[in-house]
Design a protein around this motif. Structure first.
Motif, mmCIF file in Angstrom:
data_model
loop_
_atom_site.group_PDB
_atom_site.id
_atom_site.type_symbol
_atom_site.label_atom_id
_atom_site.label_comp_id
_atom_site.label_asym_id
_atom_site.label_seq_id
_atom_site.Cartn_x
_atom_site.Cartn_y
_atom_site.Cartn_z
ATOM 1 N N HIS A 100 0.857 -1.176 0.000
ATOM 2 C CA HIS A 100 0.000 0.000 0.000
ATOM 3 C C HIS A 100 0.901 1.237 0.000
ATOM 4 C CE1 HIS A 100 -2.883 2.801 2.321
ATOM 5 N NE2 HIS A 100 -3.375 2.655 1.110
ATOM 6 N N ASP A 104 -3.885 6.098 4.472
ATOM 7 C CA ASP A 104 -5.312 6.384 4.332
ATOM 8 C C ASP A 104 -5.812 7.174 5.536
ATOM 9 O OD1 ASP A 104 -5.257 5.004 1.989
ATOM 10 O OD2 ASP A 104 -6.342 3.247 2.727
ATOM 11 N N HIS A 195 -12.363 8.189 2.189
ATOM 12 C CA HIS A 195 -11.076 8.518 2.824
ATOM 13 C C HIS A 195 -10.177 9.184 1.799
ATOM 14 C CE1 HIS A 195 -9.850 4.760 0.800
ATOM 15 N NE2 HIS A 195 -8.615 5.217 0.874
ATOM 16 N N HIS A 197 -6.632 8.834 0.255
ATOM 17 C CA HIS A 197 -5.379 8.077 0.115
ATOM 18 C C HIS A 197 -4.325 9.113 -0.248
ATOM 19 C CE1 HIS A 197 -2.565 4.871 -1.272
ATOM 20 N NE2 HIS A 197 -2.168 5.865 -2.050
HETATM 21 ZN ZN ZN Z 1 -4.876 3.908 0.353
#
Ligand code: ZN
Length: 227
Positions: A100, A104, A195, A197
């Protein structure tokens, strides 16, 4: 990166905004979250460890330049929680382990996103897993904001991002000051809930945004204490 004067000196530091209704700042929560994430996921993979080791000296070195990190803006208003750290995680769709490349930050849909550092809009996009997104460049840094409301369009002067309901429009190539509203938290692209990112690159290498937020926190504390 240009450690220029904060463009909104008249108003309070944008970093103060999310603090008003909460005792704990997002940056302090980040430290707690990061500690928890390390213990749960473990930064045990060689690649992720290499990434962290590669960027940590850079962040530390930059932090040593003085209080420049204190001028950076926390990237989202109405912050609620850190929901996924930088590094390997169980993919929310496939369940497999995937890296990832960002942090987030959950916030209610429609919450405004703020520009982390004065820079130039180098890309707007709405056709990838990142959803409606903008990428800004500030010196050697790239900052990436994903899953926003709005879409991308084109006119005679080029491509631009437009979020009419949020009163936002960003043209590729334009300069945006630190702390300016650049988008709103949404669910475009590949996401299971609203959210931001937030991705960061330094000299084309991914950086854990948590390291940057921690440097900002340290710098702000020093400024508050008059160091
Ligand atoms: Zn993310």
């Amino acid at each position: 990166m240009n450690p220029s004067r904060h463009p909104s000196q008249r108003s309070a530091d944008p970093l103060q905004r999310p603090h008003r209704r909460r005792r704990r700042s997002p940056l302090m929560l980040l430290a707690l979250f990061f500690a928890g994430a390390v213990s749960v996921w473990g930064i045990t993979d060689i690649f992720s460890r290499a990434v962290v080791e590669a960027v940590e000296p850079q962040v530390t070195q930059t932090a040593a330049l003085g209080d420049m990190w204190s001028q950076a803006s926390f990237p989202v208003e109405d912050f609620q929680a850190y929901t996924s750290p930088f590094g390997y995680r169980s993919d929310p769709y496939s369940g497999s382990q995937r890296f990832h490349y960002g942090l987030d930050l959950a916030a209610p849909s429609g919450s405004y996103i703020r520009n982390w550092w004065e820079g130039r809009v180098v890309e707007v996009s709405d056709d990838s897993a990142c959803g409606t997104s903008v990428v800004l460049q500030s010196g050697n840094w790239l900052h990436i904001y994903c899953h926003m409301h709005g879409h991308v369009a084109r006119d005679s002067s080029g491509r631009y991002f437009i979020d009419s309901a949020g009163g936002l429009r960003l043209q590729e190539g334009q300069t945006v000051p630190t702390g300016a509203r650049i988008g709103r938290v949404g669910m475009t692209g590949r996401t299971t809930g609203p959210h931001l990112h937030w991705g960061l690159k330094y000299d084309d290498s991914w950086v854990d945004p948590a390291l940057v937020l921690r440097a900002m926190y340290t710098s702000q504390q020093a400024v508050r204490q008059g160091n």
